[in-house]
Design an enzyme around this catalytic site. Sequence first.
Site, PDB file in Angstrom:
ATOM      1  NE  ARG A 122      -4.327  -1.669   1.575  1.00  7.94           N
ATOM      2  CZ  ARG A 122      -5.318  -1.824   2.257  1.00  7.94           C
ATOM      3  NH1 ARG A 122      -5.507  -1.836   3.583  1.00  7.94           N
ATOM      4  NH2 ARG A 122      -6.757  -1.948   1.858  1.00  7.94           N
ATOM      5  CD  GLN A 127      -2.952   6.413  -2.727  1.00  5.64           C
ATOM      6  OE1 GLN A 127      -3.257   6.865  -3.796  1.00  5.64           O
ATOM      7  NE2 GLN A 127      -2.443   6.518  -1.612  1.00  5.64           N
ATOM      8  CG  ASP A 130      -5.199  -0.738  -1.886  1.00  8.02           C
ATOM      9  OD1 ASP A 130      -5.791  -1.973  -1.808  1.00  8.02           O
ATOM     10  OD2 ASP A 130      -5.368   0.000  -1.237  1.00  8.02           O
ATOM     11  CB  SER A 133      -8.748  -0.032  -0.993  1.00  8.37           C
ATOM     12  OG  SER A 133      -7.810   0.133   0.003  1.00  8.37           O
ATOM     13  CE1 TYR A 229      -3.876  -3.040   6.283  1.00  9.47           C
ATOM     14  CE2 TYR A 229      -1.396  -2.862   5.918  1.00  9.47           C
ATOM     15  CZ  TYR A 229      -2.741  -3.069   5.371  1.00  9.47           C
ATOM     16  OH  TYR A 229      -3.016  -3.057   4.029  1.00  9.47           O
TER      17      TYR A 229
HETATM   18  P1  NAD Z   1      -8.282  -3.747   7.889  1.00 10.98           P
HETATM   19  O1  NAD Z   1      -9.215  -4.388   6.890  1.00 10.98           O
HETATM   20  O2  NAD Z   1      -6.982  -4.743   8.011  1.00 10.98           O
HETATM   21  O3  NAD Z   1      -8.886  -3.748   9.213  1.00 10.98           O
HETATM   22  C1  NAD Z   1      -9.974  -2.814   9.377  1.00 10.98           C
HETATM   23  C2  NAD Z   1     -10.038  -1.947  10.577  1.00 10.98           C
HETATM   24  O4  NAD Z   1      -9.998  -2.620  11.853  1.00 10.98           O
HETATM   25  C3  NAD Z   1      -8.957  -1.199  10.886  1.00 10.98           C
HETATM   26  O5  NAD Z   1      -9.122   0.219  10.756  1.00 10.98           O
HETATM   27  C4  NAD Z   1      -8.337  -1.639  12.065  1.00 10.98           C
HETATM   28  O6  NAD Z   1      -7.709  -0.644  12.654  1.00 10.98           O
HETATM   29  C5  NAD Z   1      -9.560  -2.175  12.817  1.00 10.98           C
HETATM   30  N1  NAD Z   1      -9.192  -3.109  13.951  1.00 10.98           N
HETATM   31  C6  NAD Z   1      -8.355  -4.197  14.067  1.00 10.98           C
HETATM   32  N2  NAD Z   1      -8.335  -4.434  15.343  1.00 10.98           N
HETATM   33  C7  NAD Z   1      -9.589  -4.006  15.850  1.00 10.98           C
HETATM   34  C8  NAD Z   1     -10.034  -3.993  17.233  1.00 10.98           C
HETATM   35  N3  NAD Z   1      -9.534  -5.019  18.150  1.00 10.98           N
HETATM   36  N4  NAD Z   1     -11.038  -3.240  17.585  1.00 10.98           N
HETATM   37  C9  NAD Z   1     -11.536  -2.363  16.564  1.00 10.98           C
HETATM   38  N5  NAD Z   1     -10.921  -2.032  15.565  1.00 10.98           N
HETATM   39  C10 NAD Z   1      -9.998  -3.129  15.149  1.00 10.98           C
HETATM   40  O7  NAD Z   1      -7.850  -2.403   7.375  1.00 10.98           O
HETATM   41  P2  NAD Z   1      -7.894  -1.577   6.118  1.00 10.98           P
HETATM   42  O8  NAD Z   1      -9.408  -1.257   5.780  1.00 10.98           O
HETATM   43  O9  NAD Z   1      -7.445  -2.414   5.012  1.00 10.98           O
HETATM   44  O10 NAD Z   1      -6.934  -0.594   6.241  1.00 10.98           O
HETATM   45  C11 NAD Z   1      -6.280  -0.302   7.462  1.00 10.98           C
HETATM   46  C12 NAD Z   1      -5.115   0.889   7.153  1.00 10.98           C
HETATM   47  O11 NAD Z   1      -4.571   0.859   6.086  1.00 10.98           O
HETATM   48  C13 NAD Z   1      -5.984   2.352   7.455  1.00 10.98           C
HETATM   49  O12 NAD Z   1      -5.131   3.352   8.136  1.00 10.98           O
HETATM   50  C14 NAD Z   1      -6.219   2.692   6.015  1.00 10.98           C
HETATM   51  O13 NAD Z   1      -6.318   3.972   5.896  1.00 10.98           O
HETATM   52  C15 NAD Z   1      -4.990   2.275   5.448  1.00 10.98           C
HETATM   53  N6  NAD Z   1      -4.962   2.151   3.961  1.00 10.98           N
HETATM   54  C16 NAD Z   1      -3.857   2.957   3.244  1.00 10.98           C
HETATM   55  C17 NAD Z   1      -4.093   2.761   1.949  1.00 10.98           C
HETATM   56  C18 NAD Z   1      -2.863   3.469   1.248  1.00 10.98           C
HETATM   57  O14 NAD Z   1      -2.090   4.005   1.546  1.00 10.98           O
HETATM   58  N7  NAD Z   1      -2.838   2.968  -0.190  1.00 10.98           N
HETATM   59  C19 NAD Z   1      -4.962   2.028   1.112  1.00 10.98           C
HETATM   60  C20 NAD Z   1      -5.889   1.243   2.036  1.00 10.98           C
HETATM   61  C21 NAD Z   1      -5.882   1.769   3.491  1.00 10.98           C
END
Ligand code: NAD
Length: 381
Positions: A122, A127, A130, A133, A229
């Site tokens: 990521r 992007q 991805d 996402s 993450y």
């Molecule tokens: P994910 O699917 O791995 O997890 C979903 C959410 O669950 C996350 O926000 C995580 O913090 C939360 N979580 C984990 N354990 C938990 C708990 N015990 N209680 C409550 N919540 C909990 O995550 P995702 O949607 O793939 O995204 C994770 C991170 O990556 C975010 O910061 C997102 O902004 C970032 N991201 C970055 C890019 C990029 O830079 N290209 C793209 C997508 C996501």
Amino acid sequence: MRIAVLRETQPGEARVALVPESVKKLVALKARVTVESGAGAQAGAADDDYLGAGAEVTAERDAVLSSADVLASVNRPAEGDLRRLKRGAVLVGFLRPLDEPAALAPLAELYVTSFAMELVPRITRAQAMDALSSMATVAGYKAVLTAAERLPRMFPLLMTAAGTVPPARVLVLGAGVAGLQAIATARRLGAVVDAYDVRAAAGEQVRSLGANFLEVDLGGIETEDKGGYAKELTPEALERGRQLIAKQARNSDVIITTAQVPGRPAPLLVTDDAVAGMRRGSVIVDLAGASGGNCALSRPGEDTDANGVRVMCPLNLPATVPVHASQLYSRNVTAFLSPLIKEGQLVIDMTDDVVGPSCVTHQGAFVNERVAAALEAAASR
Ligand code: NAD
């Protein structure tokens, strides 16, 4: 080089790996594209649309496989299909490399170079590739509609001549990509939304969507890794979250859970007691089913009734919105493949900071350290 697209065979799958819009782009790069007849039928793309975009269309699945230099797929193809690929062919798709690494052993054996869309880093440059996402966006949106459809109440506040209807109250657990889209969708339908995440950075994003962010004192532990993450929490920190969620659940009509920790089982956030405290008719949609689920009563792939509370744990919501899910996925795959095509030839540079980390098998071996470790762990279980 020839890129191939098959009809997906996983039950309930309606997406296709490449839509005609992407085929046109790949053909412009001097690639040839072969599509199995009917591959896009459920995703709004007819055989004629593919022909119009410059693809060849054939009903001969075996011929599609044996002539492919690159097979673009949504799901990991069945082993029988993989065995029809040429030695040295390339496979790109959602391969579940960390969840089911052993199922990828035939790829190494067959000298297939495989790229898992789950492993695309990521970083800013990647992007547009991805796919996690993209699919999380679709799933977050559809989870809210699924809950709204099941809920015996309406979402918006209504002031009518017959009196006032209060808005539904929605609790979203995990405010990553899927959770934020769920919050936005529930807000558009008029619900009052509360959300919880262990990453402090999520608070600002939740509030910017007009939802209330639930704060829990987790004892000052680190909750986020270098990649942004969530980390796996200590049992005490998890318990504090569960207590807050149980309290909030009593006043929630809908709970959407999306919490995941990469490479680990999903955290248990909604306990039996929390479900027992909810009003009859309430709905839980658990999007973490593929890694075990966030609710103690979730049965992955099933809908269950827990004393009047509906617990839904769908495993492939993106497939229920096949047109847009395919369009987004196809753009992600095309963004990944395009830089590998030079003058109509496939050029794989394993030192590239997107290509290398996304690769699972190459030249007969597992080349990704995380996947190799997952394979070893699975073998010793
Ligand atoms: P994910 O699917 O791995 O997890 C979903 C959410 O669950 C996350 O926000 C995580 O913090 C939360 N979580 C984990 N354990 C938990 C708990 N015990 N209680 C409550 N919540 C909990 O995550 P995702 O949607 O793939 O995204 C994770 C991170 O990556 C975010 O910061 C997102 O902004 C970032 N991201 C970055 C890019 C990029 O830079 N290209 C793209 C997508 C996501």
